[in-house]
Design an enzyme around this catalytic site. Structure first.
Site, PDB file in Angstrom:
ATOM      1  N   LYS A 134       0.859  -1.208  -0.099  1.00 20.87           N
ATOM      2  CA  LYS A 134      -0.032  -0.025   0.042  1.00 20.87           C
ATOM      3  C   LYS A 134       0.848   1.319  -0.087  1.00 20.87           C
ATOM      4  CE  LYS A 134      -4.091   1.787   2.432  1.00 20.87           C
ATOM      5  NZ  LYS A 134      -4.576   2.858   1.577  1.00 20.87           N
TER       6      LYS A 134
ATOM      7  N   LYS B 202      24.400  -5.697   5.600  1.00 20.91           N
ATOM      8  CA  LYS B 202      23.933  -7.067   5.762  1.00 20.91           C
ATOM      9  C   LYS B 202      23.988  -7.797   4.531  1.00 20.91           C
ATOM     10  CE  LYS B 202      19.575  -9.264   6.813  1.00 20.91           C
ATOM     11  NZ  LYS B 202      18.250  -9.293   6.525  1.00 20.91           N
TER      12      LYS B 202
ATOM     13  N   LYS C 277      20.978 -11.813  -0.425  1.00 18.69           N
ATOM     14  CA  LYS C 277      20.891 -12.051  -1.812  1.00 18.69           C
ATOM     15  C   LYS C 277      20.657 -10.643  -2.635  1.00 18.69           C
ATOM     16  CE  LYS C 277      19.421 -16.447  -1.191  1.00 18.69           C
ATOM     17  NZ  LYS C 277      18.110 -16.709  -0.532  1.00 18.69           N
TER      18      LYS C 277
HETATM   19  P1  ADP Z   1      18.077 -12.969   1.820  1.00 22.53           P
HETATM   20  O1  ADP Z   1      18.243 -11.419   2.466  1.00 22.53           O
HETATM   21  O2  ADP Z   1      19.562 -13.302   1.303  1.00 22.53           O
HETATM   22  O3  ADP Z   1      17.170 -12.892   0.692  1.00 22.53           O
HETATM   23  P2  ADP Z   1      16.190 -14.460   3.386  1.00 22.53           P
HETATM   24  O4  ADP Z   1      15.557 -13.170   3.552  1.00 22.53           O
HETATM   25  O5  ADP Z   1      15.705 -15.410   2.543  1.00 22.53           O
HETATM   26  O6  ADP Z   1      17.971 -13.839   2.827  1.00 22.53           O
HETATM   27  O7  ADP Z   1      16.591 -14.988   4.915  1.00 22.53           O
HETATM   28  C1  ADP Z   1      16.225 -16.226   5.260  1.00 22.53           C
HETATM   29  C2  ADP Z   1      16.494 -16.426   6.699  1.00 22.53           C
HETATM   30  O8  ADP Z   1      18.129 -15.873   6.891  1.00 22.53           O
HETATM   31  C3  ADP Z   1      15.773 -15.320   7.635  1.00 22.53           C
HETATM   32  O9  ADP Z   1      15.549 -16.102   8.844  1.00 22.53           O
HETATM   33  C4  ADP Z   1      16.724 -14.179   7.985  1.00 22.53           C
HETATM   34  O10 ADP Z   1      16.624 -13.669   9.190  1.00 22.53           O
HETATM   35  C5  ADP Z   1      18.190 -14.885   7.851  1.00 22.53           C
HETATM   36  N1  ADP Z   1      19.334 -13.973   7.259  1.00 22.53           N
HETATM   37  C6  ADP Z   1      19.253 -13.545   6.012  1.00 22.53           C
HETATM   38  N2  ADP Z   1      20.516 -12.706   5.976  1.00 22.53           N
HETATM   39  C7  ADP Z   1      21.201 -12.556   7.313  1.00 22.53           C
HETATM   40  C8  ADP Z   1      22.062 -11.960   7.579  1.00 22.53           C
HETATM   41  N3  ADP Z   1      23.070 -11.291   6.864  1.00 22.53           N
HETATM   42  N4  ADP Z   1      22.683 -12.105   8.900  1.00 22.53           N
HETATM   43  C9  ADP Z   1      21.625 -12.984   9.741  1.00 22.53           C
HETATM   44  N5  ADP Z   1      20.801 -13.476   9.363  1.00 22.53           N
HETATM   45  C10 ADP Z   1      20.234 -13.291   7.998  1.00 22.53           C
END
Ligand code: ADP
Ligand code: TRP
Length: 318
Positions: free
Chosen positions: A110, A191, A194
């Site tokens: 939204k 952070k 991907k």
């Molecule tokens: P991305 O940001 O690479 O697409 P996702 O959103 O698919 O990753 O995250 C999948 C899981 O991994 C989630 O539970 C998320 O909290 C954890 N996660 C992703 N990136 C990190 C990071 N840089 N540090 C700690 N945990 C992470």
């Protein structure tokens, strides 16, 4: 304990430290553990059969390589248990539009002026998630912080069902928020994600590790390359780490090479285990099938209670 993981593609070390490792550790703490691949949730954004198959299979292999033990964990694909979507329908009829509009996904859309483009699948995401959880009487649901709202909605939906039909069919689950003390930084210091293209793949070969580490941004003028240090910190005890970084102040190349070695030592056993599992695809299929058989039986039992409670059974047989 129950949790679901979306098959979104190759994991990186941020996913490992932030989520995957904790799941695998939790398998020892609970008597009954369910972990499922949330493929119907992923269908909201993967519309390519080949990619979907690949991601599902790879996710299963990844978790098995990390030590998820199919003898202890009921490990299955969400789409193999039709009760998930059946129960979601029932919950649809109990949930108002206004209530679902409070969900983050909707609010985000939204804010961007895109709420009419949001698919009904995305809009209903929290409802399918409530079904995933309530179907198995889960007590504890480990999730990342971003999923907390979905857990609250799950509890609301359970209460709504129980009070509407005046019977305590569903248990209210507790969230178990995975610690986010370790937000893993990527090669550029942001952070690791991907979507930023700054990842170190969890199952990388050594030359890929080396290439990625060499890319780490070291534009600081200090004696310590902060971005290298912050990744290295995940792998070594503090004392050992500080010793290396103080003995090799300013030697960026040396420190990067040390990180490559330590990453290789950390990744190699998992990577090799992964390859071993890939030699036996049948084992992977069989594991998921067996998991689905156990989960289906429990889910079907629950659905008998649910159908009785809502009155669609004409007698007590089914
Ligand atoms: P991305 O940001 O690479 O697409 P996702 O959103 O698919 O990753 O995250 C999948 C899981 O991994 C989630 O539970 C998320 O909290 C954890 N996660 C992703 N990136 C990190 C990071 N840089 N540090 C700690 N945990 C992470
Ligand atoms: N929504 C979760 C995520 O994006 C995945 C998920 C689907 C889930 N169903 C679940 C997690 C049930 C816990 C319980 O990460």
């Amino acid at each position: 304990m129950l949790s679901g993981v979306k098959p979104t593609g190759s994991p990186h070390i941020g996913n490992y430290f932030g989520a995957m490792r904790q799941f695998v550790q939790l398998q020892d703490k609970f008597e009954k553990v369910f972990v499922f691949i949330a493929d119907y949730h992923a269908l909201n954004f993967i519309k390519d059969a080949e990619l979907m198959r690949e991601n599902i299979f790879n996710l299963a292999v990844d978790y098995l390589a990390l030590g998820l033990d199919p003898k202890r964990v009921i490990f299955y694909q969400q789409s193999k248990i039709s009760a998930h979507t059946e129960l979601a329908w029932i919950f649809n009829t109990l949930t108002s539009l206004g209530y679902l509009k409070r969900a983050h996904v909707y609010k985000d859309a939204k804010e961007k002026g895109k709420e009419n483009e949001l698919s009904i699948g995305d809009f209903n995401y929290p409802i399918l998630m409530a079904s995933d959880i309530l179907l198995y009487d889960a007590d504890v649901v480990p999730v990342g912080k971003d999923q907390k709202q979905h857990l609250e909605m799950t509890r609301d939906i359970a209460e709504k069902f129980n009070s509407t039909f005046k019977i305590e069919i569903f248990k209210l689950p507790e969230p178990y928020i995975l610690s986010d003390t370790e937000v893993v930084p990527g090669t550029d210091g942001r952070k690791m994600s991907k979507s930023y293209g700054n990842t170190i793949p969890l199952f990388a070969e050594k030359d890929e590790i080396a290439k990625t580490v060499m890319k780490i941004v070291t534009d600081s003028e200090g004696e310590i390359p902060v971005n290298v240090y912050n990744i290295h910190k995940l792998l070594l005890p503090q004392e050992k780490l500080d010793k290396i970084y103080s003995e090799h102040r300013g030697q960026y190349k040396f420190l990067k090479e040390a990180l490559i070695e330590d990453l290789e030592n950390f990744i190699a056993p998992m990577r090799e285990k992964r390859k071993e599992i890939l030699q036996n695809k049948e084992f992977v299929y069989k594991t998921l099938e067996e998991g689905a058989t156990v989960a289906r039986e429990l889910a079907n039992k629950k659905m008998v209670e649910v159908r009785k409670a809502i009155g669609v059974c004409l007698d007590t047989r089914s």
